[in-house]
Motif scaffolding. Sequence first.
Motif, PDB file in Angstrom:
ATOM      1  N   ASN A  72      55.683  29.507  -7.640  1.00  0.00           N
ATOM      2  CA  ASN A  72      55.973  28.824  -8.905  1.00  0.00           C
ATOM      3  C   ASN A  72      57.390  29.097  -9.404  1.00  0.00           C
ATOM      4  OD1 ASN A  72      55.733  31.467  -9.786  1.00  0.00           O
ATOM      5  ND2 ASN A  72      54.617  30.941 -11.648  1.00  0.00           N
ATOM      6  N   LEU A  73      58.253  29.608  -8.507  1.00  0.00           N
ATOM      7  CA  LEU A  73      59.616  29.949  -8.897  1.00  0.00           C
ATOM      8  C   LEU A  73      60.581  28.803  -8.618  1.00  0.00           C
ATOM      9  CD1 LEU A  73      59.851  33.631  -7.581  1.00  0.00           C
ATOM     10  CD2 LEU A  73      59.119  32.819  -9.833  1.00  0.00           C
ATOM     11  N   LEU A  74      61.666  28.775  -9.358  1.00  0.00           N
ATOM     12  CA  LEU A  74      62.697  27.768  -9.176  1.00  0.00           C
ATOM     13  C   LEU A  74      63.345  27.954  -7.807  1.00  0.00           C
ATOM     14  CD1 LEU A  74      64.215  25.491 -10.710  1.00  0.00           C
ATOM     15  CD2 LEU A  74      65.855  27.219 -11.434  1.00  0.00           C
ATOM     16  N   GLY A  75      63.539  26.844  -7.106  1.00  0.00           N
ATOM     17  CA  GLY A  75      64.116  26.910  -5.774  1.00  0.00           C
ATOM     18  C   GLY A  75      65.467  26.235  -5.679  1.00  0.00           C
ATOM     19  N   HIS A  76      66.181  26.526  -4.602  1.00  0.00           N
ATOM     20  CA  HIS A  76      67.510  25.929  -4.417  1.00  0.00           C
ATOM     21  C   HIS A  76      67.409  24.415  -4.291  1.00  0.00           C
ATOM     22  CE1 HIS A  76      71.763  26.703  -3.780  1.00  0.00           C
ATOM     23  NE2 HIS A  76      71.758  25.709  -2.906  1.00  0.00           N
ATOM     24  N   ALA A  77      66.315  23.933  -3.712  1.00  0.00           N
ATOM     25  CA  ALA A  77      66.131  22.485  -3.570  1.00  0.00           C
ATOM     26  C   ALA A  77      66.057  21.811  -4.939  1.00  0.00           C
ATOM     27  CB  ALA A  77      64.858  22.196  -2.768  1.00  0.00           C
ATOM     28  N   ASP A  78      65.475  22.501  -5.920  1.00  0.00           N
ATOM     29  CA  ASP A  78      65.395  21.952  -7.273  1.00  0.00           C
ATOM     30  C   ASP A  78      66.784  21.794  -7.874  1.00  0.00           C
ATOM     31  OD1 ASP A  78      62.491  22.039  -7.335  1.00  0.00           O
ATOM     32  OD2 ASP A  78      62.658  24.196  -7.627  1.00  0.00           O
ATOM     33  N   LEU A  79      67.639  22.790  -7.658  1.00  0.00           N
ATOM     34  CA  LEU A  79      68.996  22.737  -8.189  1.00  0.00           C
ATOM     35  C   LEU A  79      69.833  21.689  -7.467  1.00  0.00           C
ATOM     36  CD1 LEU A  79      68.004  25.407  -9.482  1.00  0.00           C
ATOM     37  CD2 LEU A  79      70.318  26.283  -9.187  1.00  0.00           C
ATOM     38  N   SER A  80      69.646  21.561  -6.164  1.00  0.00           N
ATOM     39  CA  SER A  80      70.388  20.562  -5.389  1.00  0.00           C
ATOM     40  C   SER A  80      70.027  19.154  -5.854  1.00  0.00           C
ATOM     41  CB  SER A  80      70.090  20.713  -3.893  1.00  0.00           C
ATOM     42  OG  SER A  80      70.555  21.948  -3.403  1.00  0.00           O
ATOM     43  N   ALA A  81      68.740  18.924  -6.073  1.00  0.00           N
ATOM     44  CA  ALA A  81      68.298  17.610  -6.542  1.00  0.00           C
ATOM     45  C   ALA A  81      68.858  17.310  -7.927  1.00  0.00           C
ATOM     46  CB  ALA A  81      66.771  17.553  -6.558  1.00  0.00           C
ATOM     47  N   ALA A  82      68.899  18.335  -8.798  1.00  0.00           N
ATOM     48  CA  ALA A  82      69.431  18.159 -10.143  1.00  0.00           C
ATOM     49  C   ALA A  82      70.919  17.860 -10.112  1.00  0.00           C
ATOM     50  CB  ALA A  82      69.160  19.404 -10.972  1.00  0.00           C
TER      51      ALA A  82
END
Length: 280
Positions: A72-82
């Motif tokens: 349930n932690l924030l991932g690098h993929a989430d930041l890349s998509a943002a």
Amino acid sequence: MTVTLRHGDRSQAVALLQKKLNASGAKLRVDADYGDETEKAVRAYQRKVGLVDDGIAGSKTQGALAGKSCANLLGHADLSAAAKRLGVDIAIVLAVNQVESLGNGFASNGKPTLLFERHIMYRQLCSPQHPDDDAKQLKQHADELARLYPNLINSAPGGYAGGTAEHQRLARARMIDDSSALASASWGAFQIMGYHWQLLGYSSVQEFAERMAKSEAEQFEAFVRFIEADPALHKALKNKKWAEFAKRYNGPGYARNLYDTKLERAYLQHAQCQPEALAA
């Protein structure tokens, strides 16, 4: 309590970190010095397990090395998509995540990090929600409730219990008025206030709260929506106008807390490690 380790640190804790990284495939010299090679190894490990690739060994990275789940932690993929969604380079998003985030979106009991604001609860109760609401009557009712529950409803800020005890305050406030209570808390790693639910495109404050309780990725989604909802804030971020961004996001006290300076330093640090950022 986990001590966050980063570039420049020298300690036995760094030596232990290096040993754990080596056990996960790194080939570091265990010298207790958090230098360039150790930072590279931390970033490589973070990419491997899906965490944010920031080169900082905080509680999440150290927890993962100890075998904890990253589900349930924030991932690098989430930041890349943002970054793609906001039209900015990844180093900008990494910097904002580093400086503006609390670091952890969930408390030790597994519930989302939150802070209940009693003065916002008072304001919510005083605010007409329907066309036939009488503002005078609402205020009288809010004042009466404030006399009965001053720690939950008050015209002045305060009454904080801190940590997981904030959930107890929220639970008591929800028994008085569910929607007003949920709207009166700041939620998750990015401290997004519940009363922004409509601006951010959620169907209700209840849906907003449920989403904040799911994962750090959902909390980050709310943060991205918050930036998108404010064209001036978004423009300041795209143009790396750190003072303007910090002023709009953190309020007039941003300079006293050096938010703009911290953002710029974090950006420059991450830009050196992100080839796509250097080309921007």
